[in-house]
Design an enzyme around this catalytic site. Sequence first.
Site, PDB file in Angstrom:
ATOM      1  N   ILE A   1       0.829  -1.217   0.000  1.00 61.58           N
ATOM      2  CA  ILE A   1       0.000   0.000   0.000  1.00 61.58           C
ATOM      3  C   ILE A   1       0.862   1.267   0.000  1.00 61.58           C
ATOM      4  O   ILE A   1       0.390   2.345   0.330  1.00 61.58           O
ATOM      5  CB  ILE A   1      -0.988   0.023   1.185  1.00 61.58           C
ATOM      6  CG1 ILE A   1      -0.260  -0.112   2.534  1.00 61.58           C
ATOM      7  CG2 ILE A   1      -2.048  -1.055   1.036  1.00 61.58           C
ATOM      8  CD1 ILE A   1      -1.172   0.095   3.728  1.00 61.58           C
ATOM      9  N   GLY A   2       2.121   1.089  -0.377  1.00 63.03           N
ATOM     10  CA  GLY A   2       3.008   2.242  -0.423  1.00 63.03           C
ATOM     11  C   GLY A   2       4.087   2.176   0.638  1.00 63.03           C
ATOM     12  O   GLY A   2       5.012   2.977   0.638  1.00 63.03           O
ATOM     13  N   GLN A   3       3.964   1.191   1.520  1.00 64.42           N
ATOM     14  CA  GLN A   3       4.946   1.081   2.602  1.00 64.42           C
ATOM     15  C   GLN A   3       6.199   0.364   2.141  1.00 64.42           C
ATOM     16  O   GLN A   3       7.217   0.415   2.811  1.00 64.42           O
ATOM     17  CB  GLN A   3       4.325   0.369   3.817  1.00 64.42           C
ATOM     18  CG  GLN A   3       4.327  -1.158   3.773  1.00 64.42           C
ATOM     19  CD  GLN A   3       3.268  -1.757   2.866  1.00 64.42           C
ATOM     20  OE1 GLN A   3       2.911  -1.183   1.843  1.00 64.42           O
ATOM     21  NE2 GLN A   3       2.775  -2.919   3.231  1.00 64.42           N
TER      22      GLN A   3
ATOM     23  N   ALA B   1      13.000  -8.898  12.754  1.00 61.71           N
ATOM     24  CA  ALA B   1      12.176  -7.698  12.568  1.00 61.71           C
ATOM     25  C   ALA B   1      10.945  -7.704  13.467  1.00 61.71           C
ATOM     26  O   ALA B   1      10.451  -8.752  13.868  1.00 61.71           O
ATOM     27  CB  ALA B   1      11.736  -7.598  11.101  1.00 61.71           C
ATOM     28  N   LYS B   2      10.484  -6.481  13.800  1.00 56.48           N
ATOM     29  CA  LYS B   2       9.155  -6.256  14.374  1.00 56.48           C
ATOM     30  C   LYS B   2       8.447  -5.252  13.470  1.00 56.48           C
ATOM     31  O   LYS B   2       9.019  -4.789  12.490  1.00 56.48           O
ATOM     32  CB  LYS B   2       9.273  -5.657  15.769  1.00 56.48           C
ATOM     33  CG  LYS B   2       9.893  -6.523  16.847  1.00 56.48           C
ATOM     34  CD  LYS B   2       9.896  -5.721  18.149  1.00 56.48           C
ATOM     35  CE  LYS B   2      10.525  -6.503  19.293  1.00 56.48           C
ATOM     36  NZ  LYS B   2      10.550  -5.677  20.532  1.00 56.48           N
TER      37      LYS B   2
ATOM     38  N   SER C   1       6.335  -3.114   1.020  1.00 50.46           N
ATOM     39  CA  SER C   1       6.452  -4.518   1.436  1.00 50.46           C
ATOM     40  C   SER C   1       7.057  -5.393   0.343  1.00 50.46           C
ATOM     41  O   SER C   1       7.756  -6.361   0.641  1.00 50.46           O
ATOM     42  CB  SER C   1       5.083  -5.072   1.856  1.00 50.46           C
ATOM     43  OG  SER C   1       4.143  -4.951   0.817  1.00 50.46           O
TER      44      SER C   1
ATOM     45  N   THR D   1       5.545  -6.890   7.238  1.00 54.82           N
ATOM     46  CA  THR D   1       6.954  -7.284   7.314  1.00 54.82           C
ATOM     47  C   THR D   1       7.111  -8.559   8.134  1.00 54.82           C
ATOM     48  O   THR D   1       7.826  -9.474   7.745  1.00 54.82           O
ATOM     49  CB  THR D   1       7.785  -6.157   7.948  1.00 54.82           C
ATOM     50  OG1 THR D   1       7.724  -5.022   7.083  1.00 54.82           O
ATOM     51  CG2 THR D   1       9.231  -6.573   8.138  1.00 54.82           C
TER      52      THR D   1
ATOM     53  N   GLY E   1       4.745  -0.121  10.973  1.00 54.34           N
ATOM     54  CA  GLY E   1       3.741   0.608  10.193  1.00 54.34           C
ATOM     55  C   GLY E   1       2.808   1.514  10.961  1.00 54.34           C
ATOM     56  O   GLY E   1       2.796   2.731  10.788  1.00 54.34           O
ATOM     57  N   GLU E   2       1.970   0.947  11.842  1.00 62.44           N
ATOM     58  CA  GLU E   2       0.881   1.737  12.401  1.00 62.44           C
ATOM     59  C   GLU E   2       1.290   2.628  13.558  1.00 62.44           C
ATOM     60  O   GLU E   2       0.672   3.661  13.807  1.00 62.44           O
ATOM     61  CB  GLU E   2      -0.218   0.793  12.888  1.00 62.44           C
ATOM     62  CG  GLU E   2      -0.990   0.128  11.799  1.00 62.44           C
ATOM     63  CD  GLU E   2      -2.052  -0.744  12.430  1.00 62.44           C
ATOM     64  OE1 GLU E   2      -3.183  -0.293  12.534  1.00 62.44           O
ATOM     65  OE2 GLU E   2      -1.728  -1.866  12.837  1.00 62.44           O
TER      66      GLU E   2
END
Lengths: 456, 368
Positions: free
Chosen positions: B46-48, B288-289, B50, B91, B292-293
Amino acid sequence: MKAVGARLPRYDAHEHVSAGTRYVDDVRIPGTLWAKALRSPHDHAEIVSIDTSAAEAMEGVHAVVTYKDVHKNVHGHIEGLGVPGDEPLFAETHVRYKGQPVAAVAADNEALAIRATEAIQVTYKELPSLLDVRKAFDGDAPQVHHWGNWYPHFEGEMDRRQIRKGDIDQAFEQADVIVQGVYRPAAIEHIPMETQVCQVVPEAGGRFVVYSATQAMYFSMGVVAAHLNWPLNKLKFVGGTTGGGFGGKVDSATETITTLLAIKSHRPVRWRWTRMEEFLCSSTRAPWHMEIADAVTKDGWILGRKMLTLHDAGAFARFSPYGVTKHAFHHTGAYTIPNLEFNGYVVYTNRVPTTAMRGFGVTSVSFATETHIERIAQTIGMDPVELRMKNATRLGDTSPNGIPYVDPSTVPVIQAISDAAGVELSAHSRTMTSAMRSGEDLPEHLVAQMGNPEDH
Amino acid sequence: MAKHRGRGIAAIEYPTGMNQNGDPSQAWIKLKMDGRVDVFAGTVDIGQGSKTVHSQIVADTLGVPMDWVTMDTSNTDSSAFCMGTFASRGTFIGGNAVRLAAEKVRNRILEIGGELLEIDPGDLEIIDGEVIAKGSPDKKIGVGDIAGAATFVKGELISGQGTALKDYATLDPETGAVTIPPHSAISYAACAVEVEVDEETGDVRVLKMSQVYDVGCAINPTMVEGQIEGGAIQGLGLGLLENCYPYYPSNDHRGGQFGSYLAPSMEDLPELECIILENPSADGPFGAKAIGEMANNAQPPAIATAIYNAVGVWVTELPITPEKVLRALEAKAAGIPESVTTGKVVRYDEALSITSHQSADAVVTFAV
C-alpha cells in the site's frame, strides 16, 4: 552481499512519482459502464418506499440494484472472528447515516448515471438521530438499532470489553492521590490520493475479474463472495497496487456493489468515488471518549487504573469490536500497572461508520495514557520522564491481559529520546535496563503481577 | 504578545499482527530455469514498500542477488492467501511466509546441488547465486545451472511454500486474560516535540520532532525512516489540524473537500530526526518487528504536553486548534483552576460521566 539491512530504494518509487504506476483507475476496458450510488440524505430515517422504475426505463441505464438484488444483504466483515453482521450492503428498512447506499446504477456515462440515481424515488420518514456517545445510554436517547445503542456481542455475550486484573479496590484505597482526566481524540479522514475505486469485468465461463484498490485482496474477495453466496473460483481479484490506504481500504466499500451491477448489466462496470464522496461517505477514524482515574503514590508508582472508553462506531460495527479489544489490551501503554478495571463500549451513532486506521484502537489510548501520565507527574510534583522510567514495562512484567513481556523496550527508547532531546536523567534512570525488576525497582505491589517470560 | 516555546515527550508501544492472532499469510516460490526467483504472495503493497522488504528477505534466505527476485502480488489466482495489509503485519507475518517458502527452496537447491557436486548438502552454502562447498570455494555450481538441470534433466520444478500463522488467543470475557500472547511482537517508540505557541492567535507550530523507534531489526532502514517520517506528519495532523466533525458530536460543517479539511502540508513540516534502535525479536524474519501503524501514535500526546509546557494549558480534545488554545488561555486568565481537588482525588476536565453505568441485565441481540 546482504540485502537485509541495506538501504535499498523501493522498487516502485520512481514509477509512483513519475505517473508510471498503473492504478485501478488507469485500467481501460472497452464498453465500461459508470456506476453511481443513491445515498441517504438523512442521518436516520425509515424507508417507506423505493421506486426504481423511472431510472430503469432511462435509455443508456443498464442496471439498477437495491437490497433486493443481494443474496446476503447483511454481512459482517469479521463474522469469522465472531462479530455478527449488522450492516446491510444497501439500506432496506432504515437509513442510519447520511451517505448510506440505498441503490446503485450502471449507465453509459457518469452524467447519465447521476441523472439515473436522481430518478429513483425514495420516500423517507425521518427519525431522531443520536450523535453524542455520552447520551447513548440515556433512557430517552434515540435508538440507532432495535437492540440498542451499543454492541452486545462480545465473547460470552458481554455488551462491553472488560479487563479485570489484580485488586483495584485495594489499589485505590492505598493510593495517596487519584488523578482523573478525560481524553477525546477526533475522527479524521484517511485521505488517500486514490479515492475508493473498482472495475469489474465479466469473463468467459461466468467468472468476474475485480480490479480492486483493496489493502487485502483475499479478504475483500471473501466479502464479495459472502454477499453473493459464490464460491471463490467465480471471482478473480486483481490488485496489489493501492494509491494510499491507511486502513480505509480494508472496508471493501466498492467491490460488491460494482460486481452486482456487472452481473445485472452483463457489462464491465467502473465505480470511482468522487473526492466529495471520499470525504463524506467513506469511513473515518473513530472519535473516542476515554475517562481515566489512576491510583498513584506520592513517590510516583501507579498502583491501579480505572478506565471507561466509549468508541464512536458510527452507524455499524464494522471492525469496531476488534478495535476496542485491541485498545483494552494496550490501555496501560508502555507501563506496568498491576491493578486494572477497564470497561470499553462500542457505541453506535448516526454518523458514517468508523473503521480501521493506522494505529487502530491504540492511537487513541496512546494519547490518553501519555497525556495523563504528564498530569500525574504535575499533580505529585515529579519529573514526568522519571515517572515514566519508574513505571516502564520490564522483562517479566505482565500486560493487562496477563502475558509477560519478553522484549520490552520502554527503558531504552526513553533513554535514547532523552539523549536526543537533551533531557537530563537521574543516575538511576541512566543506568536502568529492561532486565527483570529487583531492588528498589521491585516494590511490594509489583511482585504478584510478575510472570515468567520463558513461558512464552 | 509573545510566542512561547515548549517541549513534550511521549513513549508508546504497539503490537505486531492482528490482535489475538489467527491471521495467516502464505507464499509460494518457483525458480525459473535460469535460477531467477518468482515469489507469489498476497501482501498488498500500500506504499509502505512490502514488496521490496519481502524481496530482501527472500534474497538473503536463498543467498541470491536481490535483483534475481520478482514479487508477484497481483491477483488471487496465482498469489497465495494473505489476511491483508493491516495490523502492522506485512513485514513480520508476510515476511515470515516468504522466508519459510524460501527456506524450502534453498533446501531443495542444496539437495540438487549436492547431487551434482557429489557433496553432502550439509557441507554446502549458497552465496551470491552460487552453491559453494564450505571450506572449498573452488567446488561450486551456479543456482541457475541447478535450476536448469532440474528443469531439463531431472524434470522437476524447484518450488516451495510457506505459511506464517500464530494460534488464536482466546480470552476470558470477564477479565480479558489470554492464554498465549495475543500479538506476534511488541514494538516501542518515543518522541520529543518542540512547539512554538502564539499566545495572541492560539496558533501552534511544531518546530522539531525527534523520534526513537525499536523495530526489532530494520530490514530496510531507509524505508523504516520513511514510515517514521510519514507517520510523524500524520501524528502532527492528529494533534493539531484534522477533524471530520469540527463541532463534534454535531455532524454539521463537515469538510467535503481538501479546501475545507486541514491535513498537514509541506509548510507544516518540522525538522525531523529519526533514531532506530535494534532489539531483535525472537520470531520475526531476521529479527524484525512492526513499524507501520505505531508511527503516528506518539506525536499527539507529545504535542499536547509541549503546548502545556509552553503556555500552561491542557487541551485534551484533539485536534488542538487555535480556538481551543485561546479558550483555554482565557479560562486560565479568568482564574479557573486546571484541576479540582476533593479529598485525595484530583480531577482534571469535566466530571467522569458514565462510570456508574452497569451492563444491561436484559439480553440484547442483533437478531430480529
